[in-house]
Scaffold this motif. Structure first.
Motif, PDB file in Angstrom:
ATOM      1  N   ARG A   1      -3.978   7.157  -3.536  1.00 25.88           N
ATOM      2  CA  ARG A   1      -4.000   5.794  -2.673  1.00 25.88           C
ATOM      3  C   ARG A   1      -3.813   4.852  -3.488  1.00 25.88           C
ATOM      4  O   ARG A   1      -4.611   4.575  -4.476  1.00 25.88           O
TER       5      ARG A   1
ATOM      6  N   GLN B   1      -6.793   1.787  -7.044  1.00 28.72           N
ATOM      7  CA  GLN B   1      -6.243   3.430  -7.037  1.00 28.72           C
ATOM      8  C   GLN B   1      -7.268   4.221  -6.737  1.00 28.72           C
ATOM      9  O   GLN B   1      -8.341   4.088  -7.473  1.00 28.72           O
TER      10      GLN B   1
ATOM     11  N   THR C   1       0.286   5.844   0.055  1.00 28.92           N
ATOM     12  CA  THR C   1      -0.438   6.914  -0.079  1.00 28.92           C
ATOM     13  C   THR C   1       0.227   8.157  -0.187  1.00 28.92           C
ATOM     14  O   THR C   1       1.352   8.204   0.564  1.00 28.92           O
TER      15      THR C   1
ATOM     16  N   THR D   1      -4.423  13.652  -3.799  1.00 26.79           N
ATOM     17  CA  THR D   1      -4.106  12.640  -2.716  1.00 26.79           C
ATOM     18  C   THR D   1      -4.433  11.521  -3.725  1.00 26.79           C
ATOM     19  O   THR D   1      -5.178  11.109  -4.392  1.00 26.79           O
TER      20      THR D   1
ATOM     21  N   ARG E   1       0.709  -1.221   0.044  1.00 27.45           N
ATOM     22  CA  ARG E   1       0.058   0.011   0.003  1.00 27.45           C
ATOM     23  C   ARG E   1       0.895   1.110   0.040  1.00 27.45           C
ATOM     24  O   ARG E   1       2.007   1.210   0.439  1.00 27.45           O
TER      25      ARG E   1
END
Length: 532
Positions: free
Chosen positions: A389, A417, A372, A387, A370
């Motif tokens: 992710r 995503q 971010t 942002t 993961r």
């Protein structure tokens, strides 16, 4: 898969991207028309992928390359913008027409204009009598490159000798559609000695990477790699987990699951692919990474190191190609856009491979990661935050017997995503979920009869919302199934090859519907059906 018969039958280098043109629907062959085994000719390659849509109006065409590939000598040429269609276009469509006859492996290659890789694909394997195929791709996003004179390089690495006689003959054109320009990147950049220098007023930065495991070695079928002490012909300490990472100045900036390409000689059985290729075999799509959170760092006018690497590849082992383009949108009202990276959270990379010995060996693998990242840029229209992710997951079960006369894999990859962009007004979020599947087996019987059964899946859903309301959406499912068999170690006319392959490509969403199914039996197209 049994290496002495070459699971992938690929001996290539690296080339191109696209959408294979669907030929006009052919009449279904009647059972009496279907040969008992593959002969010297079969239907030209065809896919169920929708054709590139084209606007009406004035067009201009430029021939970019026209070449015959016999070895690993690249074609070198020159490109100049078209006359008569202006320097802003509503669409630009690349088309490659190819033909080859005789005996030849599948090959990979690339096409670059001004150093920008705009096209990557693989080639089909020919019949003795010869085949022809065409590939199209929407390349409008590279319009910045097309507005100036540039050098052209194209390569489809090939070998021609007394055994492999197929010369690959191709012509590539660009068709420009005059009209109101689409919203395209202002600049298309490449790396120079591994560094990137962006315009100081960049407000959106996206990197694209044409990542392919290829070249005839084990990384061509990386999804089968087994850890020690498993007695398998392709080894990797971390097993089959692969992840394509991009870093900016040594800091992790993006992660992605690579697509498990199967080229047209793959899984020890070219009879699977003569008519219907696997997903993306003729459409090597780039991985995209939104680097906008790093724009504040990149916009200082200095070169920054950008690196792409593939996690899981054994040290010192080659086999991956990962060229990088960077697409930039600029703020026309400001000479310098400042900003800052505000969030950088990297999860632990999970990767485990468990080997279980027995009369049927087994490796169970799981992996995931993961990331971010978030940042802002202060533009002429206010502060804009981005942002990103991304979450990856992989699981697979790989089974084989001594001698690899049975070799089977059941695997799934997911790549999820979300990109949220906020500024004046409601935030916009785009969520993308990609799922790749592979479920197949090779069995070689005591009579040297090889049979491959395989299902491949390429699925994606994309939803864009603003203020919680859906504004755009799409859903795609490209599924391939094949079952083919042939006899090893005998002349071609004694192989008694049989094969049934099919593809169904379904897409629904804001842009409409496409649903097409193809089936071929022993090289004859027996179904071409559209449901939308």
């Amino acid at each position: 898969m049994k290496r002495r018969i070459v699971m992938s039958m690929l001996a290539g280098v690296t080339l191109l991207a696209s959408t294979l043109l669907g030929a006009p629907p052919a009449p279904a062959a009647q059972p009496v028309d279907v040969p008992a085994e593959f002969g010297t000719d079969w239907h030209d390659p065809i896919t169920a992928v929708p054709p590139v849509t084209k606007p009406s109006g004035k067009t201009c065409q430029v021939t970019v390359a026209e070449a015959q590939f016999r070895d690993f000598t690249p074609y070198k040429g020159a490109y100049s913008p078209p006359d008569g269609c202006g320097d802003r276009w509503s669409k630009v469509v690349l088309r490659m027409d190819g033909k080859v006859k005789g005996r030849q492996y599948d090959r990979l290659g690339h096409l670059r204009i001004g150093g920008v890789e705009i096209f990557r694909t693989s080639t089909p394997e020919p019949s003795p009598d010869g085949i022809e195929w065409s590939v199209e791709k929407d390349v409008t996003r590279y319009s910045d490159t097309f507005r100036a004179d540039h050098d052209v390089e194209m390569l489809i690495g090939n070998v021609v000798d007394d055994t492999y006689t197929g010369v690959i003959d191709v012509k590539v054109t660009l068709t420009f559609y005059a009209g109101r320009p689409a919203a395209n990147p202002d600049r298309v950049l490449t790396l120079h000695d591994g560094t990137l220098t962006t315009p100081r007023n960049s407000e959106r930065i996206v990197a694209e990477v044409y990542a392919t495991g290829s070249g005839g070695g084990c990384e061509e079928f990386w999804y089968l790699a087994a850890p020690d002490p498993a007695p398998y012909s392709c080894k990797a300490a971390g097993g089959p987990y692969r992840e394509v990472q991009i870093k900016v100045d040594g800091q992790l900036a993006g992660i992605a699951a690579p697509f498990p390409h199967v080229w047209t000689g793959g899984w020890s059985n070219p009879f699977l692919w003569y008519v219907v290729p696997g997903p993306r075999a003729f459409d090597v799509k780039p991985i995209e990474y939104d680097l906008t959170p790093f724009a504040g760092l990149l916009n200082d006018g200095r070169p920054h190191r950008v690196e792409v690497s593939v996690v899981g590849v054994p040290e010192g082992q080659s086999g991956w190609s990962a060229p990088v383009n960077v697409l930039v949108r600029q703020d026309a009202e400001r000479a310098h856009v400042t900003g800052k990276l505000t969030v950088h959270k990297t999860g632990d990379l999970a990767n485990s491979s468990t080997y279980t010995p027995g009369s049927e060996h087994r490796v169970d693998a799981e992996g995931g990661h993961r990331l971010t990242v978030a940042g802002y840029v202060d533009t002429s229209h206010g502060r804009v935050t981005t942002t990103v992710r991304r979450s990856l997951a992989h699981d697979s079960a790989h089974r084989w017997t001594d001698g690899e006369n049975l070799d089977a894999l059941d695997a799934t990859w997911t790549d999820e995503q979300s990109v949220t962009v906020g500024g004046r007004g409601p935030a916009r979020t785009t969520r993308t979920q990609r799922t790749y599947t592979m479920d197949g087996s090779i069995v070689i019987g005591a009579d040297d009869r090889l049979r491959t059964v395989l299902t491949l899946g390429d699925r994606a859903s994309v939803v864009t919302t603003r203020d919680g309301r859906r504004t755009r959406w799409s859903w795609v499912d490209d599924t391939y199934t094949g079952d083919a068999a042939w006899t090893l170690n005998v002349p071609r006319d004694q192989r008694h090859a049989v094969g049934t392959t099919s593809e169904r490509y379904r897409s629904y969403g804001s842009d409409g519907c496409h649903d097409r199914s193809l089936t071929s039996v022993q090289g004859v197209l027996t179904e071409d059906r559209s449901r939308c």
